[in-house]
Design a protein around this motif. Structure first.
Motif, PDB file in Angstrom:
ATOM      1  N   GLY A 146      33.996  50.451  46.742  1.00 55.83           N
ATOM      2  CA  GLY A 146      33.540  51.264  47.847  1.00 55.83           C
ATOM      3  C   GLY A 146      34.542  52.334  48.213  1.00 55.83           C
ATOM      4  N   SER A 147      34.229  53.021  49.293  1.00 57.86           N
ATOM      5  CA  SER A 147      35.114  54.088  49.751  1.00 57.86           C
ATOM      6  C   SER A 147      35.085  54.156  51.271  1.00 57.86           C
ATOM      7  CB  SER A 147      34.684  55.432  49.167  1.00 57.86           C
ATOM      8  OG  SER A 147      33.410  55.792  49.663  1.00 57.86           O
ATOM      9  N   LEU A 148      36.173  54.671  51.807  1.00 57.05           N
ATOM     10  CA  LEU A 148      36.277  54.879  53.243  1.00 57.05           C
ATOM     11  C   LEU A 148      37.280  55.986  53.485  1.00 57.05           C
ATOM     12  CD1 LEU A 148      35.525  53.918  56.118  1.00 57.05           C
ATOM     13  CD2 LEU A 148      37.452  52.337  55.973  1.00 57.05           C
ATOM     14  N   TRP A 149      36.861  57.071  54.058  1.00 53.29           N
ATOM     15  CA  TRP A 149      37.727  58.198  54.423  1.00 53.29           C
ATOM     16  C   TRP A 149      38.621  58.671  53.279  1.00 53.29           C
ATOM     17  CZ3 TRP A 149      38.999  54.778  59.051  1.00 53.29           C
ATOM     18  CH2 TRP A 149      38.000  54.896  60.016  1.00 53.29           C
ATOM     19  N   GLY A 150      38.041  58.865  52.093  1.00 50.48           N
ATOM     20  CA  GLY A 150      38.799  59.374  50.954  1.00 50.48           C
ATOM     21  C   GLY A 150      39.590  58.330  50.200  1.00 50.48           C
ATOM     22  N   SER A 151      39.532  57.087  50.609  1.00 46.82           N
ATOM     23  CA  SER A 151      40.208  56.000  49.921  1.00 46.82           C
ATOM     24  C   SER A 151      39.173  55.203  49.129  1.00 46.82           C
ATOM     25  CB  SER A 151      40.879  55.094  50.959  1.00 46.82           C
ATOM     26  OG  SER A 151      41.530  54.035  50.331  1.00 46.82           O
ATOM     27  N   TRP A 152      39.411  55.035  47.834  1.00 45.49           N
ATOM     28  CA  TRP A 152      38.476  54.329  46.957  1.00 45.49           C
ATOM     29  C   TRP A 152      39.105  53.022  46.505  1.00 45.49           C
ATOM     30  CZ3 TRP A 152      33.677  56.240  45.199  1.00 45.49           C
ATOM     31  CH2 TRP A 152      33.370  57.517  45.659  1.00 45.49           C
ATOM     32  N   PHE A 153      38.277  51.992  46.328  1.00 43.83           N
ATOM     33  CA  PHE A 153      38.781  50.719  45.845  1.00 43.83           C
ATOM     34  C   PHE A 153      37.710  50.011  45.030  1.00 43.83           C
ATOM     35  CE2 PHE A 153      36.343  49.499  49.478  1.00 43.83           C
ATOM     36  CZ  PHE A 153      35.783  48.288  49.114  1.00 43.83           C
ATOM     37  N   PHE A 154      38.154  49.120  44.174  1.00 49.34           N
ATOM     38  CA  PHE A 154      37.245  48.178  43.538  1.00 49.34           C
ATOM     39  C   PHE A 154      38.033  46.968  43.066  1.00 49.34           C
ATOM     40  CE2 PHE A 154      38.554  50.653  39.854  1.00 49.34           C
ATOM     41  CZ  PHE A 154      38.672  49.711  38.839  1.00 49.34           C
ATOM     42  N   ALA A 155      37.373  45.846  43.009  1.00 49.61           N
ATOM     43  CA  ALA A 155      37.943  44.614  42.477  1.00 49.61           C
ATOM     44  C   ALA A 155      36.889  43.990  41.575  1.00 49.61           C
ATOM     45  CB  ALA A 155      38.313  43.655  43.592  1.00 49.61           C
ATOM     46  N   VAL A 156      37.318  43.548  40.397  1.00 48.48           N
ATOM     47  CA  VAL A 156      36.414  42.966  39.417  1.00 48.48           C
ATOM     48  C   VAL A 156      37.103  41.758  38.808  1.00 48.48           C
ATOM     49  CG1 VAL A 156      35.190  43.365  37.239  1.00 48.48           C
ATOM     50  CG2 VAL A 156      35.418  45.219  38.877  1.00 48.48           C
ATOM     51  N   GLY A 157      36.333  40.708  38.560  1.00 54.30           N
ATOM     52  CA  GLY A 157      36.920  39.528  37.939  1.00 54.30           C
ATOM     53  C   GLY A 157      35.883  38.621  37.326  1.00 54.30           C
ATOM     54  N   PRO A 201      33.878  35.040  36.984  1.00 57.19           N
ATOM     55  CA  PRO A 201      33.370  34.139  38.029  1.00 57.19           C
ATOM     56  C   PRO A 201      34.308  32.978  38.357  1.00 57.19           C
ATOM     57  CG  PRO A 201      31.613  34.685  36.492  1.00 57.19           C
ATOM     58  CD  PRO A 201      32.888  35.232  35.916  1.00 57.19           C
ATOM     59  N   ASP A 202      35.142  32.545  37.404  1.00 62.34           N
ATOM     60  CA  ASP A 202      36.059  31.436  37.665  1.00 62.34           C
ATOM     61  C   ASP A 202      37.385  31.893  38.284  1.00 62.34           C
ATOM     62  OD1 ASP A 202      37.377  32.661  35.567  1.00 62.34           O
ATOM     63  OD2 ASP A 202      37.149  30.983  34.179  1.00 62.34           O
ATOM     64  N   ASP A 203      37.532  33.196  38.557  1.00 59.83           N
ATOM     65  CA  ASP A 203      38.727  33.784  39.189  1.00 59.83           C
ATOM     66  C   ASP A 203      39.992  33.684  38.341  1.00 59.83           C
ATOM     67  OD1 ASP A 203      37.336  34.575  41.474  1.00 59.83           O
ATOM     68  OD2 ASP A 203      37.673  32.658  42.462  1.00 59.83           O
ATOM     69  N   ARG A 204      39.874  33.425  37.071  1.00 59.60           N
ATOM     70  CA  ARG A 204      41.058  33.333  36.214  1.00 59.60           C
ATOM     71  C   ARG A 204      41.571  34.699  35.781  1.00 59.60           C
ATOM     72  NH1 ARG A 204      41.633  28.087  33.077  1.00 59.60           N
ATOM     73  NH2 ARG A 204      40.273  26.671  34.209  1.00 59.60           N
ATOM     74  N   HIS A 205      40.718  35.711  35.850  1.00 62.71           N
ATOM     75  CA  HIS A 205      41.106  37.054  35.413  1.00 62.71           C
ATOM     76  C   HIS A 205      40.489  38.063  36.383  1.00 62.71           C
ATOM     77  CE1 HIS A 205      41.540  39.904  31.709  1.00 62.71           C
ATOM     78  NE2 HIS A 205      42.043  40.426  32.809  1.00 62.71           N
ATOM     79  N   THR A 206      41.329  38.739  37.151  1.00 61.36           N
ATOM     80  CA  THR A 206      40.862  39.664  38.179  1.00 61.36           C
ATOM     81  C   THR A 206      41.747  40.907  38.184  1.00 61.36           C
ATOM     82  OG1 THR A 206      40.159  37.802  39.547  1.00 61.36           O
ATOM     83  CG2 THR A 206      40.390  39.923  40.646  1.00 61.36           C
ATOM     84  N   ILE A 207      41.127  42.061  38.416  1.00 58.11           N
ATOM     85  CA  ILE A 207      41.890  43.287  38.648  1.00 58.11           C
ATOM     86  C   ILE A 207      41.378  43.917  39.942  1.00 58.11           C
ATOM     87  CG2 ILE A 207      42.424  43.747  36.230  1.00 58.11           C
ATOM     88  CD1 ILE A 207      40.241  45.908  36.249  1.00 58.11           C
TER      89      ILE A 207
END
Length: 58
Positions: free
Chosen positions: A11-22, A24-30
Motif C-alpha cells: 500500500g501507500s500513504l502520503w508518498g510512502s510505499w510498502f509491501f510485505a510478502v512471504g 504461508p508458514d512464515d519461514r521466508h518473508t521480505i
C-alpha cells in the motif's frame, strides 16, 4: 493449480510505499518500504521474482 503460494500486502500513504510478502508458514518473508513515489509496482514484482523465483508481474 499447484505451484508455490505467497501471501502479502502492499500500500501507500502520503508518498510512502510498502509491501510485505512471504510464504504461508512464515519461514521466508521480505518487507520493503520506500519514501520514493513509485510510478508502478514493477519493482515489487521484480523483487518477488528475484527472492522467491515466482513471476508475479502483471
Amino acid at each position: 493449480m499447484g505451484g508455490r503460494t505467497l501471501r502479502g500486502v502492499g500500500g501507500s500513504l502520503w508518498g510512502s510505499w510498502f509491501f510485505a510478502v512471504g510464504t504461508p508458514d512464515d519461514r521466508h518473508t521480505i518487507a520493503v518500504h520506500t519514501n520514493t513515489e513509485w510510478k508502478t509496482w514493477d519493482l515489487m514484482f521484480k523483487l518477488i521474482e528475484a527472492e522467491f523465483g515466482i513471476s508475479a508481474g502483471a
